[in-house]
Design a protein around this motif. Sequence first.
Motif, PDB file in Angstrom:
ATOM      1  N   VAL A   2       0.827  -1.202   0.000  1.00 55.25           N
ATOM      2  CA  VAL A   2       0.000   0.000   0.000  1.00 55.25           C
ATOM      3  C   VAL A   2       0.864   1.256   0.000  1.00 55.25           C
ATOM      4  N   SER A   3       2.149   1.113   0.254  1.00 59.40           N
ATOM      5  CA  SER A   3       3.052   2.263   0.209  1.00 59.40           C
ATOM      6  C   SER A   3       3.249   2.778  -1.215  1.00 59.40           C
ATOM      7  N   CYS A   4       2.707   2.074  -2.205  1.00 59.42           N
ATOM      8  CA  CYS A   4       2.789   2.539  -3.590  1.00 59.42           C
ATOM      9  C   CYS A   4       1.950   3.795  -3.815  1.00 59.42           C
ATOM     10  N   LEU A  59       1.472  12.300  -0.519  1.00 63.56           N
ATOM     11  CA  LEU A  59       1.200  13.734  -0.556  1.00 63.56           C
ATOM     12  C   LEU A  59       0.055  14.100  -1.495  1.00 63.56           C
ATOM     13  N   TRP A  60      -0.680  13.093  -1.977  1.00 62.95           N
ATOM     14  CA  TRP A  60      -1.719  13.343  -2.964  1.00 62.95           C
ATOM     15  C   TRP A  60      -3.003  12.651  -2.523  1.00 62.95           C
ATOM     16  N   ARG A  61      -4.119  13.376  -2.600  1.00 58.88           N
ATOM     17  CA  ARG A  61      -5.403  12.773  -2.252  1.00 58.88           C
ATOM     18  C   ARG A  61      -5.675  11.585  -3.174  1.00 58.88           C
ATOM     19  N   VAL A  62      -6.259  10.539  -2.594  1.00 60.11           N
ATOM     20  CA  VAL A  62      -6.355   9.275  -3.323  1.00 60.11           C
ATOM     21  C   VAL A  62      -7.277   9.365  -4.530  1.00 60.11           C
ATOM     22  N   GLY A  63      -8.292  10.225  -4.471  1.00 57.54           N
ATOM     23  CA  GLY A  63      -9.166  10.383  -5.631  1.00 57.54           C
ATOM     24  C   GLY A  63      -8.409  10.911  -6.831  1.00 57.54           C
ATOM     25  N   GLY A  81      -7.073  -2.025   4.492  1.00 60.78           N
ATOM     26  CA  GLY A  81      -8.018  -2.568   3.527  1.00 60.78           C
ATOM     27  C   GLY A  81      -8.526  -1.518   2.557  1.00 60.78           C
ATOM     28  N   MET A  82      -8.764  -0.293   3.062  1.00 62.36           N
ATOM     29  CA  MET A  82      -9.215   0.790   2.186  1.00 62.36           C
ATOM     30  C   MET A  82      -8.131   1.154   1.184  1.00 62.36           C
ATOM     31  N   ALA A  83      -6.881   1.220   1.656  1.00 64.21           N
ATOM     32  CA  ALA A  83      -5.771   1.547   0.749  1.00 64.21           C
ATOM     33  C   ALA A  83      -5.640   0.500  -0.345  1.00 64.21           C
ATOM     34  N   LYS A  84      -5.860  -0.771   0.019  1.00 62.20           N
ATOM     35  CA  LYS A  84      -5.769  -1.842  -0.969  1.00 62.20           C
ATOM     36  C   LYS A  84      -6.852  -1.686  -2.034  1.00 62.20           C
ATOM     37  N   ARG A  85      -8.038  -1.296  -1.611  1.00 61.90           N
ATOM     38  CA  ARG A  85      -9.122  -1.112  -2.571  1.00 61.90           C
ATOM     39  C   ARG A  85      -8.882   0.099  -3.470  1.00 61.90           C
ATOM     40  N   VAL A  86      -8.248   1.138  -2.928  1.00 65.88           N
ATOM     41  CA  VAL A  86      -7.905   2.299  -3.746  1.00 65.88           C
ATOM     42  C   VAL A  86      -6.892   1.893  -4.817  1.00 65.88           C
ATOM     43  N   LEU A 134      -8.116  -7.632   3.398  1.00 61.63           N
ATOM     44  CA  LEU A 134      -9.546  -7.446   3.226  1.00 61.63           C
ATOM     45  C   LEU A 134     -10.328  -8.478   4.029  1.00 61.63           C
ATOM     46  N   ASP A 135     -11.530  -8.089   4.494  1.00 64.33           N
ATOM     47  CA  ASP A 135     -12.385  -9.052   5.182  1.00 64.33           C
ATOM     48  C   ASP A 135     -13.013  -9.984   4.148  1.00 64.33           C
TER      49      ASP A 135
END
Length: 359
Positions: free
Chosen positions: A97-99, A103-107, A152-157, A179-180
């Motif tokens: 997830v460190s990819c 410094l940038w919003r995920v959207g 889990g959220m970062a993985k989905r992004v 993820l669950d």
Amino acid sequence: MLEVEQLAIAFDRYTTLLTRGRQQPVRSLDLCLAAGEIMAVVGESGAGKSLLAHAVLGLLPGNARVSGTMRFRGEALTPKRIAHLRGKEIALIPQAVSCLNPLWRVGGQVARAARLGGQRRDVAVAGTKAAFERYGLQQAVRELFPFQLSGGMAKRVLTAAATVGKASLIIADEPTAGLDSENRRKMLSFLRLMADGGRSVLLITHDLETALQVTDRVAVFHNGMTIEILPGRVFGKTDGARHPYTRLLFNALPQNDFTASINGTTKGIEDNSCWRGCGFYHQSPSADPACKDQIPPMQKTAGGWVRCHKLEDEVSAEGAIGSVQADTNTAGEQTLESDPSSGHGLRAEPNPQPGDCHA
């Protein structure tokens, strides 16, 4: 879609202050992925799964030495062509997830991925919103920075960024990690939908039980070699797997009550002169000198491909149905740099073989 033949990867490095050595974690990877197919790549950590993904995407470090053949849509994957295809025709769901840019919003990061894939700005914005909804992320999440997300959220992004475009080949490196169970199911269901729509998915995973619900075929890696490719529907069945390591791997899963254990060592080979042969040599009770000195050829079975000197003994001992024949195709054109230290010759076949894109 993707063909990989006898791919070997070595790394030059200093073992001491003045001594330079070479470590070779990947010695012979072979697979062929067809359009509309999901192929799960499984094996122990260090077997070469992520290195394959990085080689296809041209993300290996400068000290890497690559030999073998890689083709995408029938054409060689040269460094120049990889740079052109990366992010457009070939996309990666990374494991770390460190990819994400901290410094940038995920959207904005997902929208940029869509733009790099060739979409217009308005289409990219709409696609970003749809991707967040698809993976169960509220629209407000688009305004967050990576440090504000759970794992889990970062993985989905990351998955949204890789799939928001029109890439025809998706390389998913542990997409369900963190993820669950519900989101794992949704993630794999969407990968299945993409494959059914004509895309190809190379699914690198340790979550074999979940992956088997959607995968078409399974490629088993061990000690830097492809040792078996078989249909997902027969993986784990009595007459399914032919290689002893594949059977051990399945029986060692939690749902099988750990009825088998794997006691071998996964390691890179620094001195190829001491071990040029089968990656299962140190674990096989029936190994002979040929197993130590020669890399077994990929042999076609009734259901797939197996790399084992003892294949005929294994098949006859189990009374399996179906003939076994060795691959006898002659040498072809060399596509990538040949590295004589790789411990085996380089060849490219005129037709798809290990994994057989047309199977």
